[in-house]
Design an enzyme around this catalytic site. Structure first.
Site, PDB file in Angstrom:
ATOM      1  N   HIS A  40       0.845  -1.205   0.000  1.00 28.34           N
ATOM      2  CA  HIS A  40       0.000   0.000   0.000  1.00 28.34           C
ATOM      3  C   HIS A  40       0.878   1.252   0.000  1.00 28.34           C
ATOM      4  CE1 HIS A  40      -2.870   3.053   1.316  1.00 28.34           C
ATOM      5  NE2 HIS A  40      -2.130   3.274   2.392  1.00 28.34           N
ATOM      6  N   ASP A  67       6.977  22.643 -25.383  1.00 29.57           N
ATOM      7  CA  ASP A  67       6.927  21.266 -24.884  1.00 29.57           C
ATOM      8  C   ASP A  67       7.963  21.161 -23.769  1.00 29.57           C
ATOM      9  OD1 ASP A  67       6.848  18.380 -24.596  1.00 29.57           O
ATOM     10  OD2 ASP A  67       5.968  18.335 -26.601  1.00 29.57           O
ATOM     11  N   TRP A 116       7.368  -0.417   3.978  1.00 26.39           N
ATOM     12  CA  TRP A 116       7.907   0.301   2.812  1.00 26.39           C
ATOM     13  C   TRP A 116       9.287   0.850   3.126  1.00 26.39           C
ATOM     14  CZ3 TRP A 116       9.039   5.508   1.362  1.00 26.39           C
ATOM     15  CH2 TRP A 116       8.936   6.439   2.392  1.00 26.39           C
ATOM     16  N   SER A 127      13.110   6.498 -13.482  1.00 24.11           N
ATOM     17  CA  SER A 127      12.005   7.284 -14.033  1.00 24.11           C
ATOM     18  C   SER A 127      11.927   8.660 -13.368  1.00 24.11           C
ATOM     19  CB  SER A 127      10.697   6.519 -13.839  1.00 24.11           C
ATOM     20  OG  SER A 127       9.604   7.365 -13.981  1.00 24.11           O
ATOM     21  N   SER A 128      12.027   8.677 -12.031  1.00 28.28           N
ATOM     22  CA  SER A 128      11.919   9.949 -11.309  1.00 28.28           C
ATOM     23  C   SER A 128      13.059  10.885 -11.651  1.00 28.28           C
ATOM     24  CB  SER A 128      11.936   9.716  -9.798  1.00 28.28           C
ATOM     25  OG  SER A 128      10.786   9.040  -9.403  1.00 28.28           O
ATOM     26  N   HIS A 141      13.410  11.537   4.106  1.00 31.15           N
ATOM     27  CA  HIS A 141      12.819  12.800   4.533  1.00 31.15           C
ATOM     28  C   HIS A 141      12.639  13.788   3.395  1.00 31.15           C
ATOM     29  CE1 HIS A 141      10.699  15.014   7.383  1.00 31.15           C
ATOM     30  NE2 HIS A 141      11.210  16.082   6.819  1.00 31.15           N
ATOM     31  N   GLU A 143      12.088  12.967   0.488  1.00 29.19           N
ATOM     32  CA  GLU A 143      10.982  12.350  -0.244  1.00 29.19           C
ATOM     33  C   GLU A 143       9.628  12.888   0.229  1.00 29.19           C
ATOM     34  OE1 GLU A 143      10.654  10.354  -2.765  1.00 29.19           O
ATOM     35  OE2 GLU A 143       8.531   9.883  -2.543  1.00 29.19           O
ATOM     36  N   TYR A 155       9.025  15.793   1.249  1.00 32.39           N
ATOM     37  CA  TYR A 155       8.818  17.126   0.666  1.00 32.39           C
ATOM     38  C   TYR A 155       8.665  17.055  -0.836  1.00 32.39           C
ATOM     39  CZ  TYR A 155       9.339  18.695   5.291  1.00 32.39           C
ATOM     40  OH  TYR A 155       9.095  18.863   6.617  1.00 32.39           O
ATOM     41  N   SER A 186      -1.171  27.146  -4.214  1.00 37.13           N
ATOM     42  CA  SER A 186      -0.799  28.548  -4.392  1.00 37.13           C
ATOM     43  C   SER A 186      -1.306  29.098  -5.727  1.00 37.13           C
ATOM     44  CB  SER A 186       0.720  28.716  -4.333  1.00 37.13           C
ATOM     45  OG  SER A 186       1.205  28.260  -3.093  1.00 37.13           O
ATOM     46  N   HIS A 205      15.248  12.283  12.692  1.00 35.15           N
ATOM     47  CA  HIS A 205      14.071  12.396  13.578  1.00 35.15           C
ATOM     48  C   HIS A 205      13.110  11.221  13.370  1.00 35.15           C
ATOM     49  CE1 HIS A 205      11.985  15.127  10.375  1.00 35.15           C
ATOM     50  NE2 HIS A 205      11.633  13.895  10.200  1.00 35.15           N
ATOM     51  N   HIS A 206      13.358  10.420  12.340  1.00 32.87           N
ATOM     52  CA  HIS A 206      12.588   9.184  12.181  1.00 32.87           C
ATOM     53  C   HIS A 206      13.175   8.069  13.054  1.00 32.87           C
ATOM     54  CE1 HIS A 206      10.357  10.637   8.599  1.00 32.87           C
ATOM     55  NE2 HIS A 206      11.445  11.351   8.407  1.00 32.87           N
ATOM     56  N   THR A 259       7.259  26.532   6.951  1.00 33.64           N
ATOM     57  CA  THR A 259       5.942  25.960   6.662  1.00 33.64           C
ATOM     58  C   THR A 259       4.849  26.886   7.180  1.00 33.64           C
ATOM     59  OG1 THR A 259       6.990  23.814   6.995  1.00 33.64           O
ATOM     60  CG2 THR A 259       4.605  23.834   6.753  1.00 33.64           C
ATOM     61  N   LYS A 271       4.209  29.774   4.889  1.00 33.47           N
ATOM     62  CA  LYS A 271       3.346  29.431   3.754  1.00 33.47           C
ATOM     63  C   LYS A 271       1.878  29.493   4.151  1.00 33.47           C
ATOM     64  CE  LYS A 271       6.025  26.836   0.568  1.00 33.47           C
ATOM     65  NZ  LYS A 271       5.461  27.606  -0.509  1.00 33.47           N
ATOM     66  N   ARG A 330       1.672   0.841  15.326  1.00 32.90           N
ATOM     67  CA  ARG A 330       1.284   0.728  13.927  1.00 32.90           C
ATOM     68  C   ARG A 330       1.685  -0.642  13.384  1.00 32.90           C
ATOM     69  NH1 ARG A 330       5.908   4.263  10.763  1.00 32.90           N
ATOM     70  NH2 ARG A 330       4.820   3.520   8.927  1.00 32.90           N
TER      71      ARG A 330
END
Lengths: 540, 384
Positions: free
Chosen positions: A82, A111, A147, A174-175, A258, A260, A262, A273, A307-308, A333, A336, A455
């Site tokens: 998932h 293009d 994951w 790809s990315s 991390h 990722e 963002y 925006s 921090h993870h 943040t 914003k 979890r």
């Protein structure tokens, strides 16, 4: 204004605008940014439904205590797949799809800069996910180690490890190609008089996101390659018995992981925006500070990864550093969010579906941000870590954050893509249905986490039963709402009220200066554009 | 239109109210029974309220704007688009708030990681418990007393949690939060924990103590606690560790210092009895009976009660070449495990008697025809 961007001439012959004939030529071999954008969006939607179906299995099993439907190992396969599918298959490709469609049209480019690579970076993805999904049918099943792929657990997964690693490699290729294309397009293909500080914020956020992608996807590729050699070639990068270090993987993974986060939220900031100023009929407040804040968030995202990992047993100094650095992210943040509210302030607001989803984004993403600040505090994170509090947090920022922004973007731009207005009444039903159900789904998970539910467990103590049931009911309703969304999109593509070129009364930006649907080729003359028509940039 | 927005507002305020009410209805973080857990609780509450206040201000401004500044009221949009003053203000104020939050957080973290007494000297630890995570159980070693034991999910929960068991979890006391043998600790004692794991990463977490810490193979992590109140405290493994991650609970029974001393003496007595049993010649009947018990508690979780296993991860024992082959090979595997898989080295986990009994049981069950029995003494000799 001899090279005006209105391109009325294009509208006259857009019925024969050189679309290639036949499925293979039109779609498999396409180099057109709009068609590739469409492919990305359809693919992302398909993955969203697949990942969503897995979420439904998870919520079904968690509907009540005891194991009713699946075995624990299959449950773990579902949580792992998932997440991988939603992160790499749904959210990221959806934003690349929006980038493909909108960036050239927003900066007056004909293009993307590298159209053939664009084709390749899309067509890698179906193979990557076919490879990943095929593990579901292997002996021993799909990856079940989460994951995050932490060793040693993920290495117990039999041969799905190889499939997982190669699928991640393909997604990464790809990315990276997509990101190179975005950067090359924005740097080289802007209409001659469009400066960086004239660019719409969506283009800015994507430019910064693309740099993040190029910086971190190779790191992930390196980490999973080491998993591969540990599994098959007897290396011991992460194997303590061979002198390796299982925690090293976590550092490398989160150095990717991390930023990722963002990568998935900065383009969402960009979409919102664009939408809020349109429906507030007022320029985006603090455009320049929004750009700086985005850059600041991107920079900070590189220096907060551990921090993870507050519970892995780092030295005090490292824990303090990562705590302070993480708390700092709240500042840009916050800027914003304040700017969005200031954009609405004294505007003349209307509440079409894209605006509703954007307003919900601001509120619900902020709620996700609040729990984020709480988790930044290392001493309390030793309680929150790996509980449903975290699950609630990242679903608030990713579902009511990233996914809501994508949905808002689809409603906002679909008249431009399809030439038809969506049905406003159905859009509003979809909004209220989604917003209420998503909160029934995720808000109780805060309580579950605080009450002590870890979890990634398939079954739980009976004290957690009530909130899990609520959460599951919310989940089923939210899932159904997205099936309804398919219907709305399908209906809009097939027909409906004809959209004007301008579409929205308050919309600014070059994309609104071309007819709806946008012709197959736009801005072919490379000429200067009317800066007054630019979206909410600095100079107008 | 308007009704829709009212609903939205009610929803948002409802969510906020629910957050605030949580403190009263036991949905909040637990205050716990250690100084540290109370500090974490205090910081959680403090930060939550700051977030609520900020939320009320920000969402309040949004909601005012949504109602007052709408086109349907004939409002004409103003066109202001920036204010350096505003940007500076809403950059500085959040920084100040963060500093205010960071100060107690720093203090609490120092307390956890570098505990000191009031006069600044390193805090003296009174005893040490070694916690080892296994798929899917915990082992506790009392390093100062020289004994230790495994702690696994209680039988009632284990039966009820099987898919299609037909047992209603609400009829099981402390469903999934009960073990066969809890960790026993004294109250008001500085206890050092050394945490490690044998196979994959686990995390040891008792919410009432206020922290969790990963148990990582190859690492020895440290943590400490001092529990104020005797009682029973429950927790769970908090790091995904495979299929039965959800089924390796932690139960800690905290006794007064006197009761704890009595308990330790009992444990040592039992240990001495067990040592005698190893030297005893066992008959097949007794070995089989004990073996069945051990097998169902330790082995059946992977190899299944029927011996059918769950290939390919967990091989079948029924008809297995190893189980039907020479006993020495099987003893060797059980003692030393199989690296890279969930098969642990049971040599240090179970007593020689338990290992001998379990092996005897597998060799004479599930249709296996080895027929022989294994004496505890044989296991002991192979261990050395």
């Amino acid at each position: 204004m001899s090279h005006d961007i209105t391109h009325d001439g294009v509208a006259d012959h857009h019925d024969h605008d050189h679309k290639p004939k036949g499925f293979v030529k039109r779609w498999l071999m396409t180099t057109n940014h709009k068609d590739i954008g469409t492919l990305y969006l359809i693919f992302a939607f398909a993955m969203f439904i697949l990942g969503g179906a897995m979420a439904m299995i998870i919520r079904l099993e968690l509907f009540q205590p005891g194991l009713q439907f699946v075995e624990p190992d299959f449950f773990n396969q579902m949580t792992t797949m998932h997440a991988l599918i939603m992160v790499f298959g749904a959210v990221m490709p959806a934003f690349v799809g929006l980038a493909n469609w909108m960036i050239p049209m927003m900066i007056g480019a004909p293009d993307m800069a590298l159209p053939r690579m664009n084709n390749w970076s899309f067509w890698i993805l179906p193979f990557a996910f076919a490879l990943l999904s095929s593990t579901l049918f292997m002996e021993g099943g799909a990856p079940a180690g989460g994951w995050t792929m932490y060793p040693p657990l993920v290495l117990q997964g039999g041969h799905n490890v190889a499939y997982l690693v190669f699928a991640v490699h393909l997604m990464g290729i790809s990315s990276i190609m997509g990101a190179i294309n975005v950067i090359a397009t924005i740097m080289n293909m802007r209409a001659p008089n469009v400066g960086y500080l004239n660019m719409p914020l969506f283009v800015w956020t994507w430019l910064i996101t693309a740099f993040l992608l190029i910086a971190v996807m190779p790191v992930l590729a390196g980490a999973v390659t080491m998993l591969l050699t540990d599994r098959y070639f007897d290396t011991s990068f992460f194997n303590a018995a061979g002198g390796g270090d299982p925690v090293l993987f976590q550092h490398i993974f989160w150095f990717f992981g991390h930023p990722e986060v963002y990568i998935m939220i900065l383009p969402a900031f960009g979409v919102v925006s664009e939408i809020i100023p349109t429906f507030a009929r007022k320029p985006l407040f603090g455009y320049v500070s929004m750009v700086y804040a985005t850059a600041a968030i991107a920079f900070l995202s590189f220096i907060v990864w551990a921090h993870h990992m507050f519970s892995v047993g780092m030295p005090l100094g490292a824990e303090l550093y990562f705590m302070y650095a993480t708390m700092m992210i709240a500042v840009p943040t916050g800027v914003k969010i304040f700017n969005w509210v200031a954009t609405m302030w004294k505007g003349s607001m209307t509440f079409e579906t894209p605006m509703l989803f954007s307003l919900a984004f601001v509120i619900l993403f902020t709620i996700g941000g609040f729990s984020g600040v709480m988790m930044a505090l290392a001493p309390v994170d030793l309680q929150y870590h790996d509980t449903y509090f975290i699950v609630a947090h990242f679903h608030y920022v990713l579902v009511t954050g990233a996914v809501f922004a994508i949905i808002a973007g689809v409603y906002y731009w679909i008249p431009k893509w399809s030439g038809h207005m969506y049905n406003e009444r159905l859009g509003k039903i979809h909004f209220w249905w989604s917003t209420i159900s998503v909160n029934v789904l995720f808000f109780p998970q805060h309580f579950l986490g605080l009450a002590g539910m870890p979890r990634r467990i398939p079954d739980y103590s009976t004290q957690f039963a009530e909130f899990n049931m609520w959460s599951s009911i919310g989940g089923f309703a939210f899932g159904l709402a997205q099936v309804f969304f398919i219907y709305i999109v399908w209906k809009t593509v097939r027909g409906g009220e004809k959209a004007t070129g301008q579409v929205w009364e308050g919309a600014k930006g070059l994309e609104w200066t071309v007819p709806s649907p946008a012709p197959h080729h736009t801005f072919e003359d490379f000429g200067p554009v009317d800066l007054d028509k630019m979206a909410h940039g600095k100079t107008h | 239109m308007k009704k829709a927005q009212m609903k939205f507002m009610m929803l948002i305020s409802g969510l906020l109210a629910a957050t605030m009410a949580s403190a009263e209805y036991g949905l909040n973080l637990r205050k716990g029974v250690t100084e540290y857990s109370e500090a974490a609780y205090g910081m959680h509450t403090f930060t939550l309220w700051i977030c609520i206040v900020i939320g009320v201000i920000v969402f309040g401004a949004m909601i005012v704007s949504i109602f007052a500044h709408r086109k349907s009221k004939g409002v004409k949009a103003e066109q202001f688009s920036h204010s350096l003053k505003a940007e500076v203000v809403w950059t500085i104020i959040p920084i100040l708030i963060l500093v205010v939050i960071a100060i107690p957080a720093t203090k609490a973290l120092i307390k956890m990681e570098n505990p000191t007494t009031d006069d600044g000297k390193p805090m003296k630890m009174d005893m040490t418990i070694k916690v080892t995570g296994y798929q899917w159980k915990w082992r506790y070693d009392y390093l100062d007393e020289g004994f230790g034991f495994l702690s696994t999910l209680a039988k009632e929960s284990n039966l009820a949690r099987q898919k299609g068991s037909g047992i209603d979890p609400s009829t099981v006391e402390n469903y999934l939060l009960d073990v066969d043998k809890p960790l026993v600790l004294p109250a008001n004692t500085n206890i050092r924990f050394l945490l490690t794991a044998d196979d994959v990463i686990h995390a040891w977490w008792v919410p009432d103590f206020g922290w969790k810490r990963d148990a990582i193979p190859g690492y020895v992590n440290e943590a400490w606690t001092n529990i104020k109140t005797p009682g029973t405290y429950r927790g769970q493994c908090a790091e995904l560790c495979g299929k039965d991650h959800g089924f390796m609970p932690i139960v800690v029974e905290v006794l007064s210092k006197e009761d704890y001393a009595t308990w330790v003496a009992e444990q040592k007595g039992e240990q001495a009895e067990e040592a005698v049993l190893v030297e005893t010649e066992w008959n097949k009947e007794n070995l089989m009976a004990r073996g069945e018990e051990v097998y169902n508690a330790q082995c059946a979780v992977c190899h299944q009660a029927t011996g059918a296993g769950m290939p390919p991860a967990f091989p079948a024992l029924a008809g297995s070449e190893l189980v039907n082959g020479p006993a020495a090979d099987q003893i060797n595997l059980i003692l030393n495990g199989k690296p890279g898989t969930a098969m642990q080295a049971f040599g240090n986990l179970l007593s020689e008697t338990d290992i001998a009994a379990a092996i005897t049981y597998t060799r004479n069950s599930f249709g296996n025809t080895a027929g022989d029995i294994v004496q505890p003494a044989e296991v002991k000799s192979m261990k050395q």
